[in-house]
Design a protein around this motif. Structure first.
Motif, PDB file in Angstrom:
ATOM      1  N   GLU A  26       0.716  -1.125  -0.091  1.00  0.00           N
ATOM      2  CA  GLU A  26       0.086  -0.093   0.100  1.00  0.00           C
ATOM      3  C   GLU A  26       0.712   1.277  -0.179  1.00  0.00           C
ATOM      4  OE1 GLU A  26      -2.952   0.172   3.017  1.00  0.00           O
ATOM      5  OE2 GLU A  26      -3.792   2.044   2.250  1.00  0.00           O
ATOM      6  N   GLU A  27       0.558   2.007  -0.780  1.00  0.00           N
ATOM      7  CA  GLU A  27       1.422   3.235  -1.189  1.00  0.00           C
ATOM      8  C   GLU A  27       0.851   4.452  -0.588  1.00  0.00           C
ATOM      9  OE1 GLU A  27       1.918   1.136  -5.130  1.00  0.00           O
ATOM     10  OE2 GLU A  27       0.272   1.549  -3.846  1.00  0.00           O
ATOM     11  N   SER A  28       1.440   5.342   0.029  1.00  0.00           N
ATOM     12  CA  SER A  28       0.949   6.534   0.351  1.00  0.00           C
ATOM     13  C   SER A  28       1.843   7.752   0.091  1.00  0.00           C
ATOM     14  CB  SER A  28       0.806   6.696   1.820  1.00  0.00           C
ATOM     15  OG  SER A  28       1.623   6.293   2.538  1.00  0.00           O
ATOM     16  N   GLY A  29       1.418   9.008   0.665  1.00  0.00           N
ATOM     17  CA  GLY A  29       2.222  10.303   0.399  1.00  0.00           C
ATOM     18  C   GLY A  29       2.005  10.959  -0.704  1.00  0.00           C
ATOM     19  N   GLY A  30       1.457  10.447  -1.832  1.00  0.00           N
ATOM     20  CA  GLY A  30       1.367  11.249  -3.077  1.00  0.00           C
ATOM     21  C   GLY A  30       0.614  12.691  -2.690  1.00  0.00           C
ATOM     22  N   GLY A  31       0.615  13.502  -3.924  1.00  0.00           N
ATOM     23  CA  GLY A  31      -0.200  14.574  -3.881  1.00  0.00           C
ATOM     24  C   GLY A  31       0.166  15.588  -5.068  1.00  0.00           C
ATOM     25  N   SER A  32      -0.211  16.782  -4.628  1.00  0.00           N
ATOM     26  CA  SER A  32      -0.172  17.959  -5.753  1.00  0.00           C
ATOM     27  C   SER A  32       1.042  18.948  -5.138  1.00  0.00           C
ATOM     28  CB  SER A  32      -1.319  18.549  -6.016  1.00  0.00           C
ATOM     29  OG  SER A  32      -2.112  17.436  -6.712  1.00  0.00           O
ATOM     30  N   VAL A  33       2.122  19.183  -5.990  1.00  0.00           N
ATOM     31  CA  VAL A  33       3.060  20.119  -5.085  1.00  0.00           C
ATOM     32  C   VAL A  33       3.668  20.873  -6.304  1.00  0.00           C
ATOM     33  CG1 VAL A  33       3.835  18.541  -3.296  1.00  0.00           C
ATOM     34  CG2 VAL A  33       4.955  18.423  -5.679  1.00  0.00           C
ATOM     35  N   GLN A  34       4.317  21.920  -5.922  1.00  0.00           N
ATOM     36  CA  GLN A  34       5.047  22.927  -6.903  1.00  0.00           C
ATOM     37  C   GLN A  34       6.192  22.383  -7.271  1.00  0.00           C
ATOM     38  OE1 GLN A  34       3.845  25.964  -8.097  1.00  0.00           O
ATOM     39  NE2 GLN A  34       1.925  25.461  -7.265  1.00  0.00           N
ATOM     40  N   ALA A  35       6.841  22.698  -8.373  1.00  0.00           N
ATOM     41  CA  ALA A  35       8.198  22.359  -8.912  1.00  0.00           C
ATOM     42  C   ALA A  35       9.140  22.880  -7.731  1.00  0.00           C
ATOM     43  CB  ALA A  35       8.345  22.819 -10.216  1.00  0.00           C
ATOM     44  N   SER A  88       9.190  19.022  -2.408  1.00  0.00           N
ATOM     45  CA  SER A  88       9.730  17.798  -1.949  1.00  0.00           C
ATOM     46  C   SER A  88       8.481  16.877  -1.680  1.00  0.00           C
ATOM     47  CB  SER A  88      10.684  17.736  -0.928  1.00  0.00           C
ATOM     48  OG  SER A  88      12.139  18.257  -1.097  1.00  0.00           O
ATOM     49  N   LEU A  89       8.591  15.585  -1.778  1.00  0.00           N
ATOM     50  CA  LEU A  89       7.617  14.699  -1.313  1.00  0.00           C
ATOM     51  C   LEU A  89       8.200  13.221  -0.777  1.00  0.00           C
ATOM     52  CD1 LEU A  89       4.402  14.481  -3.661  1.00  0.00           C
ATOM     53  CD2 LEU A  89       4.401  15.356  -1.449  1.00  0.00           C
ATOM     54  N   ARG A  90       7.954  12.680   0.144  1.00  0.00           N
ATOM     55  CA  ARG A  90       8.239  11.248   0.579  1.00  0.00           C
ATOM     56  C   ARG A  90       6.886  10.521   0.299  1.00  0.00           C
ATOM     57  NH1 ARG A  90      10.656   8.741   6.182  1.00  0.00           N
ATOM     58  NH2 ARG A  90       8.504   8.870   6.676  1.00  0.00           N
ATOM     59  N   LEU A  91       7.211   9.398  -0.500  1.00  0.00           N
ATOM     60  CA  LEU A  91       6.538   8.303  -0.623  1.00  0.00           C
ATOM     61  C   LEU A  91       6.744   7.075   0.245  1.00  0.00           C
ATOM     62  CD1 LEU A  91       6.118   8.159  -4.537  1.00  0.00           C
ATOM     63  CD2 LEU A  91       4.903   9.570  -3.016  1.00  0.00           C
ATOM     64  N   SER A  92       5.624   6.555   0.849  1.00  0.00           N
ATOM     65  CA  SER A  92       5.741   5.323   1.754  1.00  0.00           C
ATOM     66  C   SER A  92       5.018   4.083   0.874  1.00  0.00           C
ATOM     67  CB  SER A  92       5.323   5.492   2.785  1.00  0.00           C
ATOM     68  OG  SER A  92       5.961   6.550   3.766  1.00  0.00           O
ATOM     69  N   CYS A  93       5.514   2.950   1.142  1.00  0.00           N
ATOM     70  CA  CYS A  93       4.838   1.618   0.758  1.00  0.00           C
ATOM     71  C   CYS A  93       5.154   0.630   1.852  1.00  0.00           C
ATOM     72  CB  CYS A  93       5.653   1.121  -0.380  1.00  0.00           C
ATOM     73  SG  CYS A  93       5.054  -0.499  -0.832  1.00  0.00           S
ATOM     74  N   ASN A 131      13.535  18.293  -5.137  1.00  0.00           N
ATOM     75  CA  ASN A 131      13.702  19.075  -6.288  1.00  0.00           C
ATOM     76  C   ASN A 131      12.780  18.423  -7.426  1.00  0.00           C
ATOM     77  OD1 ASN A 131      14.578  21.006  -8.097  1.00  0.00           O
ATOM     78  ND2 ASN A 131      16.216  20.264  -8.520  1.00  0.00           N
ATOM     79  N   LEU A 132      11.470  18.497  -6.988  1.00  0.00           N
ATOM     80  CA  LEU A 132      10.235  17.785  -8.059  1.00  0.00           C
ATOM     81  C   LEU A 132      10.354  18.522  -9.363  1.00  0.00           C
ATOM     82  CD1 LEU A 132       8.176  16.516  -5.400  1.00  0.00           C
ATOM     83  CD2 LEU A 132       8.959  14.934  -7.337  1.00  0.00           C
ATOM     84  N   LYS A 133      10.293  17.878 -10.366  1.00  0.00           N
ATOM     85  CA  LYS A 133       9.886  18.555 -12.032  1.00  0.00           C
ATOM     86  C   LYS A 133       8.532  18.232 -12.435  1.00  0.00           C
ATOM     87  CE  LYS A 133      14.751  18.346 -12.756  1.00  0.00           C
ATOM     88  NZ  LYS A 133      15.996  17.645 -13.667  1.00  0.00           N
ATOM     89  N   PRO A 134       7.946  18.953 -13.102  1.00  0.00           N
ATOM     90  CA  PRO A 134       6.649  18.573 -13.850  1.00  0.00           C
ATOM     91  C   PRO A 134       6.735  17.257 -14.402  1.00  0.00           C
ATOM     92  CG  PRO A 134       7.120  21.000 -14.062  1.00  0.00           C
ATOM     93  CD  PRO A 134       8.194  20.471 -13.461  1.00  0.00           C
ATOM     94  N   GLU A 135       8.064  16.749 -15.078  1.00  0.00           N
ATOM     95  CA  GLU A 135       8.245  15.662 -15.685  1.00  0.00           C
ATOM     96  C   GLU A 135       8.134  14.482 -14.588  1.00  0.00           C
ATOM     97  OE1 GLU A 135      10.043  18.469 -16.197  1.00  0.00           O
ATOM     98  OE2 GLU A 135      12.307  17.800 -16.333  1.00  0.00           O
ATOM     99  N   ASP A 136       7.932  14.624 -13.408  1.00  0.00           N
ATOM    100  CA  ASP A 136       7.787  13.636 -12.431  1.00  0.00           C
ATOM    101  C   ASP A 136       6.441  13.396 -12.214  1.00  0.00           C
ATOM    102  OD1 ASP A 136      10.620  15.257 -10.548  1.00  0.00           O
ATOM    103  OD2 ASP A 136      10.718  13.336 -11.926  1.00  0.00           O
ATOM    104  N   THR A 137       5.449  13.930 -12.664  1.00  0.00           N
ATOM    105  CA  THR A 137       4.064  13.777 -12.564  1.00  0.00           C
ATOM    106  C   THR A 137       3.606  12.424 -13.121  1.00  0.00           C
ATOM    107  OG1 THR A 137       3.459  16.054 -12.810  1.00  0.00           O
ATOM    108  CG2 THR A 137       1.656  14.589 -13.143  1.00  0.00           C
ATOM    109  N   ALA A 138       3.154  11.546 -12.366  1.00  0.00           N
ATOM    110  CA  ALA A 138       2.962  10.142 -12.597  1.00  0.00           C
ATOM    111  C   ALA A 138       2.186   9.483 -11.509  1.00  0.00           C
ATOM    112  CB  ALA A 138       4.106   9.256 -13.016  1.00  0.00           C
ATOM    113  N   VAL A 139       1.831   8.199 -11.522  1.00  0.00           N
ATOM    114  CA  VAL A 139       1.333   7.321 -10.581  1.00  0.00           C
ATOM    115  C   VAL A 139       2.486   6.458 -10.277  1.00  0.00           C
ATOM    116  CG1 VAL A 139      -0.288   5.550 -10.054  1.00  0.00           C
ATOM    117  CG2 VAL A 139      -1.014   7.435 -11.528  1.00  0.00           C
ATOM    118  N   TYR A 140       2.838   6.686  -8.973  1.00  0.00           N
ATOM    119  CA  TYR A 140       4.050   5.881  -8.829  1.00  0.00           C
ATOM    120  C   TYR A 140       3.602   4.406  -7.803  1.00  0.00           C
ATOM    121  CZ  TYR A 140       6.977   9.798  -9.359  1.00  0.00           C
ATOM    122  OH  TYR A 140       7.785  10.770 -10.269  1.00  0.00           O
ATOM    123  N   LYS A 193      -1.238  -0.434  -5.560  1.00  0.00           N
ATOM    124  CA  LYS A 193      -2.083   0.137  -6.504  1.00  0.00           C
ATOM    125  C   LYS A 193      -1.937   1.447  -6.879  1.00  0.00           C
ATOM    126  CE  LYS A 193      -6.060  -2.426  -4.547  1.00  0.00           C
ATOM    127  NZ  LYS A 193      -7.389  -2.312  -3.654  1.00  0.00           N
ATOM    128  N   GLY A 194      -0.877   1.914  -6.302  1.00  0.00           N
ATOM    129  CA  GLY A 194      -0.150   3.436  -6.823  1.00  0.00           C
ATOM    130  C   GLY A 194      -0.881   4.489  -5.836  1.00  0.00           C
TER     131      GLY A 194
END
Length: 118
Positions: free
Chosen positions: A4-13, A16-21, A83-92, A110-111
């Protein structure tokens, strides 16, 4: 194994974000764990991976910005994304590969959606 993943969201370029699984089952510590992502209209791609011995791999697109780590005591995989970039936009997606080499099995979460705006 359930993931089970968590930590996604909408952020500015530039932020930072930290995802957990979080994984269920007893195989986490011996599993090769990875983060994959899939952008709209694109194929799923490997972002980072970590072995049971903590050897890591990063795709060139995230090297130097993302860090994969694991906490076996908590059966949790992390992906620190800086240092997230717009091209990092995706389902992880989180992936666990378990078992002997000749009979390895893959388990997917499930992403979680990451959206980076400029």
């Amino acid at each position: 194994v359930q993931l089970e993943e968590s930590g996604g969201g909408s952020v500015q370029a530039g932020t930072s974000l930290r995802l957990s699984c979080t994984a269920s089952g007893r195989m986490f510590g011996s599993s090769v764990m990875g983060w994959h992502r899939q952008a709209p209209g694109e194929q799923r791609e490997l972002v980072a991976a970590i072995t049971s011995g903590d050897t890591t791999y990063y795709s060139d697109s995230v090297k130097g910005r993302f860090t994969i780590s694991r906490d076996n005591a908590k059966s949790t995989l992390y992906l620190q994304m800086n240092n997230l970039k717009p091209e990092d936009t995706a389902v992880y997606y989180c992936l666990a590969t378990t078992g002997p080499l000749a009979a390895a099995r893959d388990y997917w979460g499930k992403g979680t959606l990451v959206t980076v705006s400029s």
